[in-house]
Design a protein around this motif. Structure first.
Motif, PDB file in Angstrom:
ATOM      1  N   SER A  14      -1.153  -4.408  -9.429  1.00  0.00           N
ATOM      2  CA  SER A  14      -0.442  -3.000  -9.834  1.00  0.00           C
ATOM      3  C   SER A  14      -1.505  -1.965 -10.831  1.00  0.00           C
ATOM      4  O   SER A  14      -2.405  -2.847 -10.623  1.00  0.00           O
ATOM      5  N   LEU A  15      -1.464  -1.013 -10.571  1.00  0.00           N
ATOM      6  CA  LEU A  15      -2.942   0.284 -11.192  1.00  0.00           C
ATOM      7  C   LEU A  15      -2.277   0.243 -12.259  1.00  0.00           C
ATOM      8  O   LEU A  15      -1.494   1.336 -12.135  1.00  0.00           O
ATOM      9  N   GLY A  16      -2.205   0.755 -13.397  1.00  0.00           N
ATOM     10  CA  GLY A  16      -1.494   0.681 -14.411  1.00  0.00           C
ATOM     11  C   GLY A  16      -0.105   0.525 -14.334  1.00  0.00           C
ATOM     12  O   GLY A  16      -0.105  -0.500 -14.410  1.00  0.00           O
ATOM     13  N   GLY A  38      -0.148  -0.645   6.749  1.00  0.00           N
ATOM     14  CA  GLY A  38       0.087   0.650   5.627  1.00  0.00           C
ATOM     15  C   GLY A  38      -0.108   1.570   6.120  1.00  0.00           C
ATOM     16  O   GLY A  38      -1.803   2.086   6.450  1.00  0.00           O
ATOM     17  N   GLY A  39       0.687   2.492   5.153  1.00  0.00           N
ATOM     18  CA  GLY A  39       0.114   4.365   5.483  1.00  0.00           C
ATOM     19  C   GLY A  39      -1.415   4.113   4.782  1.00  0.00           C
ATOM     20  O   GLY A  39      -1.655   3.818   3.961  1.00  0.00           O
ATOM     21  N   ASN A  40      -1.086   5.346   4.227  1.00  0.00           N
ATOM     22  CA  ASN A  40      -2.518   5.865   3.509  1.00  0.00           C
ATOM     23  C   ASN A  40      -2.154   5.731   1.784  1.00  0.00           C
ATOM     24  O   ASN A  40      -0.953   5.892   1.790  1.00  0.00           O
ATOM     25  N   GLY A  41      -3.166   4.734   1.524  1.00  0.00           N
ATOM     26  CA  GLY A  41      -2.832   4.909  -0.021  1.00  0.00           C
ATOM     27  C   GLY A  41      -1.577   3.760  -0.624  1.00  0.00           C
ATOM     28  O   GLY A  41      -1.826   3.729  -1.947  1.00  0.00           O
ATOM     29  N   VAL A  42      -1.164   3.169   0.485  1.00  0.00           N
ATOM     30  CA  VAL A  42      -0.303   1.710   0.144  1.00  0.00           C
ATOM     31  C   VAL A  42      -0.984   0.542  -0.668  1.00  0.00           C
ATOM     32  O   VAL A  42      -0.107  -0.158  -1.613  1.00  0.00           O
ATOM     33  N   GLY A  43      -2.748   0.837  -0.777  1.00  0.00           N
ATOM     34  CA  GLY A  43      -3.425  -0.808  -1.213  1.00  0.00           C
ATOM     35  C   GLY A  43      -3.737  -1.555  -0.239  1.00  0.00           C
ATOM     36  O   GLY A  43      -3.807  -2.459  -0.727  1.00  0.00           O
ATOM     37  N   LYS A  44      -4.713  -1.310   0.866  1.00  0.00           N
ATOM     38  CA  LYS A  44      -5.109  -2.223   1.791  1.00  0.00           C
ATOM     39  C   LYS A  44      -6.588  -2.213   1.767  1.00  0.00           C
ATOM     40  O   LYS A  44      -6.507  -3.891   1.207  1.00  0.00           O
ATOM     41  N   THR A  45      -7.448  -1.332   0.333  1.00  0.00           N
ATOM     42  CA  THR A  45      -8.510  -1.884  -0.014  1.00  0.00           C
ATOM     43  C   THR A  45      -7.565  -2.770  -1.450  1.00  0.00           C
ATOM     44  O   THR A  45      -8.613  -3.070  -1.408  1.00  0.00           O
ATOM     45  N   THR A  46      -7.077  -2.561  -1.961  1.00  0.00           N
ATOM     46  CA  THR A  46      -7.445  -3.152  -3.525  1.00  0.00           C
ATOM     47  C   THR A  46      -6.538  -4.524  -2.853  1.00  0.00           C
ATOM     48  O   THR A  46      -7.480  -5.039  -3.829  1.00  0.00           O
ATOM     49  N   PRO A  80     -17.183  -2.607   3.613  1.00  0.00           N
ATOM     50  CA  PRO A  80     -16.188  -1.311   2.749  1.00  0.00           C
ATOM     51  C   PRO A  80     -16.044  -0.175   4.031  1.00  0.00           C
ATOM     52  O   PRO A  80     -16.994  -0.324   5.229  1.00  0.00           O
ATOM     53  N   GLN A  81     -15.454   0.473   3.523  1.00  0.00           N
ATOM     54  CA  GLN A  81     -14.418   1.624   4.310  1.00  0.00           C
ATOM     55  C   GLN A  81     -15.582   2.354   4.518  1.00  0.00           C
ATOM     56  O   GLN A  81     -16.058   2.376   3.048  1.00  0.00           O
ATOM     57  N   LEU A  82     -16.049   2.949   5.589  1.00  0.00           N
ATOM     58  CA  LEU A  82     -16.948   3.581   5.615  1.00  0.00           C
ATOM     59  C   LEU A  82     -17.261   5.028   4.774  1.00  0.00           C
ATOM     60  O   LEU A  82     -16.270   5.920   5.516  1.00  0.00           O
ATOM     61  N   ASP A 158     -12.498  -3.286   6.383  1.00  0.00           N
ATOM     62  CA  ASP A 158     -12.014  -2.443   6.225  1.00  0.00           C
ATOM     63  C   ASP A 158     -12.541  -0.553   6.654  1.00  0.00           C
ATOM     64  O   ASP A 158     -13.504  -0.287   6.479  1.00  0.00           O
ATOM     65  N   GLU A 159     -11.540  -0.705   7.839  1.00  0.00           N
ATOM     66  CA  GLU A 159     -11.327   0.376   8.684  1.00  0.00           C
ATOM     67  C   GLU A 159     -12.528   0.075   9.087  1.00  0.00           C
ATOM     68  O   GLU A 159     -13.525   1.200   9.238  1.00  0.00           O
ATOM     69  N   PRO A 160     -13.266  -1.321   9.718  1.00  0.00           N
ATOM     70  CA  PRO A 160     -14.399  -1.361  10.683  1.00  0.00           C
ATOM     71  C   PRO A 160     -14.783   0.502  11.632  1.00  0.00           C
ATOM     72  O   PRO A 160     -15.883   0.264  12.051  1.00  0.00           O
ATOM     73  N   THR A 191      -6.846  -1.323   9.574  1.00  0.00           N
ATOM     74  CA  THR A 191      -6.900  -0.366  10.017  1.00  0.00           C
ATOM     75  C   THR A 191      -6.471   0.525  11.099  1.00  0.00           C
ATOM     76  O   THR A 191      -4.573   0.716  10.547  1.00  0.00           O
ATOM     77  N   HIS A 192      -6.691   1.386  10.688  1.00  0.00           N
ATOM     78  CA  HIS A 192      -5.227   2.833  11.471  1.00  0.00           C
ATOM     79  C   HIS A 192      -5.459   2.411  12.482  1.00  0.00           C
ATOM     80  O   HIS A 192      -4.837   3.974  13.421  1.00  0.00           O
ATOM     81  N   GLU A 193      -6.890   2.412  13.098  1.00  0.00           N
ATOM     82  CA  GLU A 193      -6.613   2.330  15.161  1.00  0.00           C
ATOM     83  C   GLU A 193      -6.081   0.959  15.521  1.00  0.00           C
ATOM     84  O   GLU A 193      -6.399  -0.067  15.330  1.00  0.00           O
TER      85      GLU A 193
END
Ligand SMILES: Nc1ncnc2c1ncn2[C@@H]1O[C@H](COP(=O)(O)OP(=O)(O)OP(=O)(O)O)[C@@H](O)[C@H]1O
Length: 255
Positions: A14-16, A38-46, A80-82, A158-160, A191-193
């Protein structure tokens, strides 16, 4: 029996007060090539940051490489994501990598690793160029070289493919496959690609509706699952014996 590189039970992040994702059980085997989708912002990087011990999480078990998850493991590397303006460094990669030598490794051995990593990503020509003058794709290749310096057992990407032209994308996928298949690294790749990877992932992690779900690539990389994941009509089709993902942007959105 195949060894587990990651095992988790009752994991939630969780974030907060906002729950990002949770899962009952996770088991990643050594040598797997795992797509994290997963879509943008769902938590992959997290999620990747959680594995690195950089993100607080709740769990009853979170073991990585036979030990409880902790920050600073030298057996895990992270690309990390560029992001735009990632580099303001006037140093070249060769000089920058020198400054990261762990005390436990001799200067000679570290130089061997630097040369080896730069060779692996085929970046000999740009390794002496100031980092802040590199194109996005060149910078990304050198960041992958940096991630290889520790000769990791687990590589988190992360999204190489962001910022790479189609030819460089496929070259990078070939390199990642080499690391997995010939050097035995376990790789988790957000990845989204999807097209460059869809025929190669052995395992998939999906983050959808706050659930982290694991399955074999053959079970989860289907038209239905991917359409639900991204809320649009996607077809996985086979052409010349290889799978491809095709989007139909004009069709009704999934809701
Ligand atoms: N430090 C932070 N403080 C507050 N919110 C954050 C922080 N870091 C990330 N978030 C939020 O957490 C959510 C998950 O972010 P994350 O970067 O993990 O998503 P992602 O799945 O990797 O997204 P994308 O595909 O767009 O890269 C996002 O809504 C993001 O805005």
């Amino acid at each position: 029996m195949t060894k587990l590189i990651i095992s988790a039970a009752d994991l939630s992040v969780s974030l907060g007060s906002r729950l990002l994702f949770e899962c009952d059980e996770l088991a990643i085997e050594e040598g797997a090539f795992v797509g994290l989708l997963g879509g943008n912002g769902v938590g992959k990087t997290t999620f990747l940051r959680t594995l690195l011990g950089l993100q607080k999480a709740q769990y009853t078990t979170l073991n990585i490489l036979d030990a409880p998850c902790k920050r600073g493991s030298s057996s895990i590397s992270y690309l990390p994501q560029l992001k735009a303006q990632s580099s303001r460094l006037a140093l070249c990669a060769q000089s920058l990598f020198q400054t990261w030598r762990p005390r436990s490794i001799s200067a000679k051995e570290w130089q061997r690793r630097i040369d080896n990593a730069i060779d692996q990503v085929n970046a000999q020509k740009i390794a002496s160029q100031p980092m802040d003058t590199l194109s996005g794709g060149e910078y990304q290749r050198l960041m992958l070289a940096q991630a290889l310096l520790n000769e990791p057992k687990l590589l988190l990407l992360d999204e190489p493919l962001v910022g790479l032209d189609p030819s460089r994308q496929y070259q990078l996928v070939e390199l990642i496959l080499h690391l997995q298949q010939h050097l035995g690294m376990t790789i988790i790749c957000s990845t989204h690609e999807l097209n460059p990877f869809i025929n190669h992932f052995t395992e998939v992690l999906l983050i959808h509706e706050q659930k982290l779900r694991q399955g074999k690539a053959t079970e989860l990389l289907t038209s239905q699952t991917l359409s639900e994941l991204y809320h649009c009509h996607l077809d996985v089709v086979v052409h010349h014996g290889r799978q491809h993902l095709i989007a139909h942007p004009d069709s009704d959105l999934y809701v």
